[in-house]
Design an enzyme around this catalytic site. Structure first.
Site, mmCIF file in Angstrom:
data_model
loop_
_atom_site.group_PDB
_atom_site.id
_atom_site.type_symbol
_atom_site.label_atom_id
_atom_site.label_comp_id
_atom_site.label_asym_id
_atom_site.label_seq_id
_atom_site.Cartn_x
_atom_site.Cartn_y
_atom_site.Cartn_z
ATOM 1 N N CYS A 2 94.684 28.614 55.159
ATOM 2 C CA CYS A 2 95.954 29.248 55.509
ATOM 3 C C CYS A 2 97.101 28.646 54.688
ATOM 4 C CB CYS A 2 96.264 29.020 56.977
ATOM 5 S SG CYS A 2 94.892 29.295 58.079
ATOM 6 N N ARG A 27 94.867 30.492 48.097
ATOM 7 C CA ARG A 27 94.098 29.696 49.057
ATOM 8 C C ARG A 27 93.211 30.576 49.931
ATOM 9 N NH1 ARG A 27 96.787 24.530 50.017
ATOM 10 N NH2 ARG A 27 96.013 24.524 52.121
ATOM 11 N N TRP A 73 93.795 32.458 57.468
ATOM 12 C CA TRP A 73 92.381 32.623 57.105
ATOM 13 C C TRP A 73 91.608 32.427 58.402
ATOM 14 C CZ3 TRP A 73 87.832 29.625 56.899
ATOM 15 C CH2 TRP A 73 86.839 30.082 56.030
ATOM 16 N N ASN A 99 98.141 25.477 60.606
ATOM 17 C CA ASN A 99 96.901 25.394 59.814
ATOM 18 C C ASN A 99 96.040 24.304 60.424
ATOM 19 O OD1 ASN A 99 98.028 27.161 58.046
ATOM 20 N ND2 ASN A 99 98.166 25.733 56.323
ATOM 21 N N GLY A 100 94.722 24.501 60.389
ATOM 22 C CA GLY A 100 93.819 23.491 60.939
ATOM 23 C C GLY A 100 93.066 24.064 62.126
ATOM 24 N N GLU A 480 75.931 25.005 39.444
ATOM 25 C CA GLU A 480 77.330 25.412 39.359
ATOM 26 C C GLU A 480 77.432 26.847 38.840
ATOM 27 O OE1 GLU A 480 79.937 24.536 40.562
ATOM 28 O OE2 GLU A 480 81.530 25.375 39.350
ATOM 29 N N LYS A 484 79.154 29.898 40.900
ATOM 30 C CA LYS A 484 80.254 30.679 40.333
ATOM 31 C C LYS A 484 79.943 32.164 40.422
ATOM 32 C CE LYS A 484 82.594 28.527 40.062
ATOM 33 N NZ LYS A 484 83.182 27.249 40.334
ATOM 34 N N GLU A 487 80.121 33.410 44.059
ATOM 35 C CA GLU A 487 81.487 33.401 44.597
ATOM 36 C C GLU A 487 82.296 34.612 44.180
ATOM 37 O OE1 GLU A 487 82.870 29.473 43.076
ATOM 38 O OE2 GLU A 487 83.777 29.314 45.051
ATOM 39 N N HIS A 503 56.314 26.648 41.744
ATOM 40 C CA HIS A 503 55.939 26.239 43.112
ATOM 41 C C HIS A 503 56.493 27.203 44.154
ATOM 42 C CE1 HIS A 503 54.184 22.602 41.568
ATOM 43 N NE2 HIS A 503 55.267 22.418 40.835
ATOM 44 N N LYS A 600 90.650 28.444 48.898
ATOM 45 C CA LYS A 600 90.691 27.463 47.820
ATOM 46 C C LYS A 600 90.457 26.056 48.331
ATOM 47 C CE LYS A 600 91.389 25.922 43.692
ATOM 48 N NZ LYS A 600 90.221 26.052 42.795
HETATM 49 O O1 M6R Z 1 89.036 20.782 46.693
HETATM 50 P P1 M6R Z 1 87.604 20.361 46.648
HETATM 51 O O2 M6R Z 1 87.151 20.043 45.253
HETATM 52 O O3 M6R Z 1 87.273 19.245 47.591
HETATM 53 O O4 M6R Z 1 86.797 21.642 47.117
HETATM 54 C C1 M6R Z 1 85.415 21.612 47.303
HETATM 55 C C2 M6R Z 1 84.848 23.008 47.370
HETATM 56 O O5 M6R Z 1 85.375 23.694 48.468
HETATM 57 C C3 M6R Z 1 85.126 23.812 46.101
HETATM 58 O O6 M6R Z 1 84.646 23.162 44.972
HETATM 59 C C4 M6R Z 1 84.489 25.214 46.183
HETATM 60 O O7 M6R Z 1 83.103 25.109 46.167
HETATM 61 C C5 M6R Z 1 85.024 26.087 45.051
HETATM 62 N N1 M6R Z 1 85.372 27.376 45.560
HETATM 63 C C6 M6R Z 1 84.068 26.287 43.958
HETATM 64 O O8 M6R Z 1 84.450 27.216 43.001
#
Ligand code: M6R
Length: 605
Positions: A2, A27, A73, A99-100, A480, A484, A487, A503, A600
């Site tokens: 949020c 975010r 969010w 937020n939280g 990674e 990506k 996501e 396997h 984010k």
């Molecule tokens: O801010 P941080 O690096 O601690 O965030 C960790 C993950 O939430 C972050 O890397 C997430 O996986 C990204 N969306 C990846 O693209």
């Protein structure tokens, strides 16, 4: 997650609130709202959907000079007008954004229901405004009502309160969720992240856990949880406003992919003198390095993948044991760590709730802690024994790119430093340092492959799945790359150690399945190539990423990395996977910077 903005000043609050919320859009959010205050009443608008929807419902007479705003969010309750913030008390005299997560909200809600309060949303946040109302009615002093309310909240919060009782005042409180404050000639303001303020000021004060603040037109007071005045600690943000704008690119992600040569150059600046690694923050620790038995690398998501890379290097360079674990597991696994353990925490935002909790656990167990973080003054940065900053600059796109490659680079430097402190001489260090310094140019050259990656991404047009494979230091790149792709393009993607394919996963390979194979590590590349051939034999379309030497005539799509030390190849290789994911998402017409369901910075568990 949020976003929060708040403004009180000499001019209308709404422009600050909306521009700030739009800067925080990256975010992730699903509804938005604002409250503006005048002396007689609070006026609140909220809608499900984007900020543009909110702007449509805002009526006229919007020139009040005090207000708070929020993008939500969803955690408790679906995205809806009702669940959107701000939340009001009965009588509409107090308004709150939060937020939280209030972990004990059910118990608090029951208590308040018994007192005759009514609730209108499914959120945990609504208990905050009702609790404030409860304490304010007992004693009409907002500062005290806020302190009493905060004492009752379990979990995390960054919150802003405004009311008709003090129509020019905003109360702000924070625990385990980020909140920054600022002041300029226009007024006094707050936000859940600095980009919301950069147009107004670059001097920013992160509120610390447990603190609260009182914002007035031309004053800003900060207090500890018990009400004592707190020391104000300002941080200068070196980024300009452009750094948080698209600058001609069609998305932040593409801009950030292209910023990697500069970000890596900045991250490496001044880190070496000859073969000596210059990290004064680590020297200052004055630790008993001989007593360190093992090192843990801990993070979430992309940063966790950077940790896998770093733990491989660490074992290779130091010969000492290294462990790597997602923070969300570490915090609950009762890890066998103690004063002889070094824990390295990696985070772009420095606010990830799981990483922060893992850090607190490590500290409680007496471990030595180091953070590799991007956001200056963030919670994780403040709570470790030493912090190293990546110089990625603001990363706005939800999908991490430049934060990842700068993490790889800085972790590499840190591991070399640790080897030095352990008295271990790393073989080939001169060539390695020479190549680290060449890395920005190598990434520039890698970016020239953009048209090829765009073409390769077209292979995914009618595909629902893709597989990424690699071994040793290529494995984190595979993980990674798969993350990506998932996501931002929503193509299902899995990553496997190439040797593990037979396997089980090879059962999924059929005609036209897309496989992105990394074979950049000379000592294992031939083995990976054999594994890849097994997929080709079953009809897979393979895109092979390898070095300049590897013989690969039998593969149709071969992308060769510029010449560089093998241990650094995962950096340019990651850039290729970013471009691949970007163009796959573009081909499918996805909202690249704001992928569905993602935020984010994940500041809740
Ligand atoms: O801010 P941080 O690096 O601690 O965030 C960790 C993950 O939430 C972050 O890397 C997430 O996986 C990204 N969306 C990846 O693209």
């Amino acid at each position: 997650m949020c976003g929060i903005t708040g403004f009180t000043g000499k001019q209308p609050a709404l422009p600050f609130l909306l521009q700030g919320l739009s800067k925080l859009e990256y975010r992730g959010y699903d509804s938005a709202g604002v409250t503006l205050v005048n002396s007689k009443k609070l006026r609140t608008w909220k809608t499900k959907g984007r900020l543009s929807e909110l702007e449509k419902v805002l009526s006229d007479d919007l020139d009040q000079s005090c207000g708070i705003g929020h993008t939500r969010w969803a955690t408790h309750g679906v995205p809806s007008n009702m669940n959107a913030h701000p939340h009001m008390n009965r009588g509409n005299t107090i308004s709150v954004v939060h937020n939280g997560i209030v972990e004990n909200y059910a118990a608090l809600k029951k208590e308040l229901l018994d007192e005759g309060y009514e609730f209108h949303s499914d959120t945990d946040s609504e208990v905050i405004v009702q609790l404030l109302d409860y304490y304010y009615r007992k004693k009409p002093v907002m500062k005290e009502a806020l302190m009493r309310t905060c004492r009752r909240l379990e979990g995390s919060y960054a919150l802003c309160v405004t009311s008709v009782y003090e129509p020019n005042t905003i109360y702000v409180a924070k625990k385990e969720s980020p909140m920054v404050l600022g002041q300029s000639a226009e007024g006094t303001f707050c936000a859940s992240d600095a980009p919301a303020m950069l147009e107004y000021t670059k001097e920013i004060m992160p509120l610390q856990d447990g603190q609260f603040a009182i914002l007035n037109k031309d004053s800003l007071e900060v207090f500890e949880a018990d009400g004592r005045p707190a020391e104000k600690k300002w941080i200068h943000f070196p980024y300009d406003v452009q750094a948080a704008q698209k600058g001609g690119y069609d998305s932040f992600m593409l801009k950030e992919i292209h910023e990697q040569p500069g970000a890596i150059r900045e991250t490496l600046r001044g880190r070496f003198r000859g073969t000596k690694v210059i990290l004064p923050q680590i020297d200052k620790l004055n630790a008993d390095w001989d007593s360190i038995r093992e090192t843990w690398f801990i993070a979430c998501g992309t940063a966790y993948h950077a940790c896998i890379y770093a733990s491989g290097l660490y074992q290779r360079y130091t010969g000492k044991p290294a462990f790597v674990m997602p923070a969300s597991e570490f915090r609950y696994c009762d890890p066998a760590v103690g004063p002889h353990t070094l824990c390295i925490f990696v985070s772009q935002s420095g606010e990830t709730a799981d990483t922060l909790a893992a850090l607190k656990l490590a500290r409680a167990k007496g471990c030595l802690t180091i953070a590799v973080v991007n956001v200056l003054g963030s919670s994780i940065a403040r709570q470790t024994d030493a912090v190293l900053y990546t110089a990625a600059g603001p990363e706005i796109a939800v999908a991490s790119t430049k934060a990842y490659t700068t993490q790889l680079v800085l972790l590499h430097v840190l591991v070399l430093k640790l080897a030095e402190l352990f008295g271990i001489k790393v073989k080939g260090i001169s060539a390695l340092i020479r190549d680290l310094k060449r890395l920005p140019d190598v990434i520039e050259e890698t970016l020239q492959k953009e048209p090829v990656m765009k073409k390769c991404a077209k292979m995914l047009k009618d595909q629902r799945d893709a597989y990424f494979i690699g071994r040793q230091l290529d494995y984190p790149t595979a993980l990674e790359g798969a993350l990506k792709l998932k996501e931002i393009s929503y193509v299902h993607a899995d990553a496997y150690y190439a040797g593990e394919l037979k396997h089980g996963p090879i059962a999924l390979i059929e005609k036209n399945t897309v496989v992105l194979a990394m074979a950049t590590q000379p000592e294992i590349a031939a083995k990976t190539i054999s594994n890849i051939k097994e997929t080709v034999a079953r009809g897979a379309r393979v895109i092979l990423v390898t070095d300049e030497e590897m013989s690969a005539e039998e593969f149709k799509y071969v992308i060769r990395l510029p010449e560089i030390c093998p241990s650094l190849r995962p950096v340019p290789a990651a850039v290729l996977t970013q471009l691949f994911a970007y163009y796959a998402a573009k081909e499918k017409g996805c909202d690249i910077d704001k992928p569905r369901n993602l935020a984010k910075s994940v500041t809740v568990e």
